[in-house]
Design an enzyme around this catalytic site. Structure first.
Site, mmCIF file in Angstrom:
data_model
loop_
_atom_site.group_PDB
_atom_site.id
_atom_site.type_symbol
_atom_site.label_atom_id
_atom_site.label_comp_id
_atom_site.label_asym_id
_atom_site.label_seq_id
_atom_site.Cartn_x
_atom_site.Cartn_y
_atom_site.Cartn_z
ATOM 1 N N CYS A 17 71.903 66.924 38.958
ATOM 2 C CA CYS A 17 71.608 65.672 38.647
ATOM 3 C C CYS A 17 71.577 64.933 39.680
ATOM 4 O O CYS A 17 71.917 65.379 40.808
ATOM 5 C CB CYS A 17 72.379 64.927 37.785
ATOM 6 S SG CYS A 17 72.892 65.434 36.075
ATOM 7 N N ASN A 117 77.072 62.987 38.473
ATOM 8 C CA ASN A 117 76.337 64.278 39.113
ATOM 9 C C ASN A 117 77.554 65.194 39.281
ATOM 10 O O ASN A 117 78.610 64.913 39.833
ATOM 11 C CB ASN A 117 75.569 64.103 40.184
ATOM 12 C CG ASN A 117 75.382 65.351 40.935
ATOM 13 O OD1 ASN A 117 75.179 65.553 42.145
ATOM 14 N ND2 ASN A 117 75.075 66.685 40.172
ATOM 15 N N GLY A 118 77.809 66.230 38.595
ATOM 16 C CA GLY A 118 78.734 67.035 38.376
ATOM 17 C C GLY A 118 79.171 67.773 37.272
ATOM 18 O O GLY A 118 78.336 67.523 36.129
ATOM 19 N N TYR A 257 69.872 75.644 48.774
ATOM 20 C CA TYR A 257 68.811 75.496 47.849
ATOM 21 C C TYR A 257 68.569 73.968 47.362
ATOM 22 O O TYR A 257 67.451 73.546 47.252
ATOM 23 C CB TYR A 257 68.983 76.486 46.630
ATOM 24 C CG TYR A 257 67.836 76.326 45.623
ATOM 25 C CD1 TYR A 257 66.614 76.608 45.691
ATOM 26 C CD2 TYR A 257 68.364 75.895 44.230
ATOM 27 C CE1 TYR A 257 65.863 76.399 44.719
ATOM 28 C CE2 TYR A 257 67.431 75.707 43.420
ATOM 29 C CZ TYR A 257 66.120 75.826 43.549
ATOM 30 O OH TYR A 257 65.488 75.518 42.220
#
Ligand code: SF4
Length: 483
Positions: A17, A117-118, A257
């Protein structure tokens, strides 16, 4: 691929996210957030949302789809205010239903919106505990647990609530919270996922990656420290170190990435780190070949590094359809047999008769790689040598990346030679763990590399993690009514 299966064009690890937050009363904060999310789109394509606070009210707008599909001019104009937060999502806990899109909006004791996010490794236990206390949830995402704990908290100031709640959370959380009068952001004590502070004139913003600052004309100041709480508001930037001295464990895969090549992580420009990964990959695993090609786009920087270090020329042997993620139409039986051509098209005039080195950033399941090897052979390549600018992925990620079972990983339980056989290539080599840290020039001790090594940096990771649908499964097991 069976006729029932959706066309999956992604075989790499899934991004997680992206989050953003800004306080800037003199600016159009919804528009700033829109463009920041636009820059963070690579971190999640399932849903997008923006929440703003104006005159003591929070308005949140979220929808399934890309940022450009979810928002239009009238919607942005309806989101007035002096501060905003935003989120793009790929689901890691909870399915991709609308209810799980963010920012999450709750008003238990205090009204707030939250973007996360996580992945909370202890989500299941906290969820059960809260439900036993009568808390109702409207989603199955672990992020709502954090939102509920903060919204219910009795402390007057949101900062005091965060200070109390943060140490109770386990796992990865880079989080942005909007209240009626402030924006706060905090990061888990290990700093697993990225979060940075930007300056916009004399105002401040926070974002998952620095590329979100570039697009809105903000300047990156620094990263939020692991375990740190940051408030941005009328008094400028205020910080509190809530948890001190925990083992740092920044996700090394962000360098390989996830992050955009133009983002800076831990002081390193990602593009430069990835080139170095390619150079070291050549030194570790040289091969006699005529041409280096990348699996576009993510393999590009490492392919440049490999080519530069080896002296083997690089060219574009595979052309990528950049808009492929935007089609929701399934190809049907007749087109399905062309499979990957929807995404990549080889250039026989460039690769025909040559010994090719194909550089990619990672392999998870291997389906795409296998098809690429076959496609290149069909296009006339004399030899196909795969070089991967990351070590083999052999273990699940429990910290916010969608790689949750061993069965999904082609390298799990297989030697490199066995994987090469599975893929049908002439040779295969991965970057070593030592080579990876040499490329980013940072010590292994302050990073997570568990998906490569199985060495999870947080205690209780494996027993606490319940998988992507943990909360949905808990729901059906308890059969409690949902809010
Ligand atoms: S397990 Fe892998 S993907 Fe997950 S946080 Fe660690 S390094 Fe990143």
């Amino acid at each position: 691929m069976t006729p029932q299966e959706p066309l999956s064009l992604r075989d790499g690890p899934r991004d997680e996210c992206g989050v953003f937050g800004v306080y800037a009363p003199e600016s159009d904060v919804a528009r700033l957030t829109y463009f920041a999310l636009y820059a963070l789109q690579h971190r999640g394509q399932e849903s997008a949302g923006i929440a703003t606070s104006q005159d003591g009210h929070i308005v949140a707008l979220r929808e399934l789809g890309l940022v450009s599909q979810v928002f239009d001019e009238p919607k942005l104009q309806a989101l007035g205010g002096s501060m905003a937060i935003g989120h793009v999502r790929y689901s890691t806990t909870g399915s991709s239903a609308w209810e799980n899109s963010q920012p999450i909006h709750r008003s238990d004791r205090r009204e707030l919106a939250l973007a996360h996010n996580g992945n909370l490794t202890g989500a299941l236990e906290l969820h059960l505990e809260l439900r036993e206390r009568g808390v109702r949830f409207s989603s199955t995402s672990d992020s709502e647990i954090i939102a509920a704990l903060l919204s219910m908290h009795e402390a007057e100031a949101i900062e005091d609530a965060v200070e109390d709640v943060l140490p109770r959370l386990e796992g990865a959380f880079s989080t942005v919270v909007l209240t009626q009068d402030s924006v706060v952001a905090f990061r888990d004590p290990a700093g697993l996922r990225p979060l940075a502070i930007g300056q916009l004139g004399d105002r401040y913003c926070v974002a998952s990656e620095s590329c979100a600052f570039d697009i809105i004309g903000a300047r990156m100041l620094r990263e939020v420290e692991p375990g740190e709480l940051v408030s941005i508001g009328e008094r400028g930037l205020e910080v509190r170190q809530v948890v001190k001295g925990a083992r740092r464990a920044f996700c090394v895969f962000e360098h390989i990435y996830f992050a955009r090549p133009d983002s800076k992580l831990e002081g390193r420009l990602t593009q430069v780190s990835r080139r170095r990964m390619g150079e070291i990959l050549w030194r570790e695993s040289p091969v006699g070949a005529d041409l280096v090609i990348a699996v576009p786009d993510s393999g590009n920087p490492a392919a440049v590094g490999f080519s530069t270090a080896s002296g083997i020329p690089k060219d574009d042997g595979l052309i990528k359809n950049r808009y492929v993620a935007r089609t929701f139409i399934q190809p049907g039986q007749e087109l399905r047999k062309h499979g990957l051509r929807m995404k990549f098209n080889p250039l026989p005039e460039i690769i025909g008769g040559k010994r090719i080195v194909v550089v990619d950033d990672s392999i998870v399941r291997g389906n795409t790689t296998r098809q690429i090897v076959r496609m290149l052979r069909d296009a006339g390549a004399a030899e196909v040598h795969m070089r991967i600018s990351a070590p083999p992925i052999r273990h699940p990620c429990h910290y916010g990346i969608d790689m949750s079972t061993h069965e999904e990983m082609i390298a799990h339980g297989r030697s490199v030679e066995e994987v090469a056989d599975e893929l049908g290539c002439d040779s295969l080599a991965y970057l070593s763990i030592e080579g990876l840290y040499q490329a980013i020039g940072l010590p292994r001790e302050s990073h997570c590399d568990a998906c490569f090594t199985g060495d999870y940096p947080l205690e209780r990771t494996e027993e606490a993690a319940g998988g992507k649908f943990a909360l949905e499964n808990a729901d059906s097991a308890m059969a409690l009514p949902r809010a």
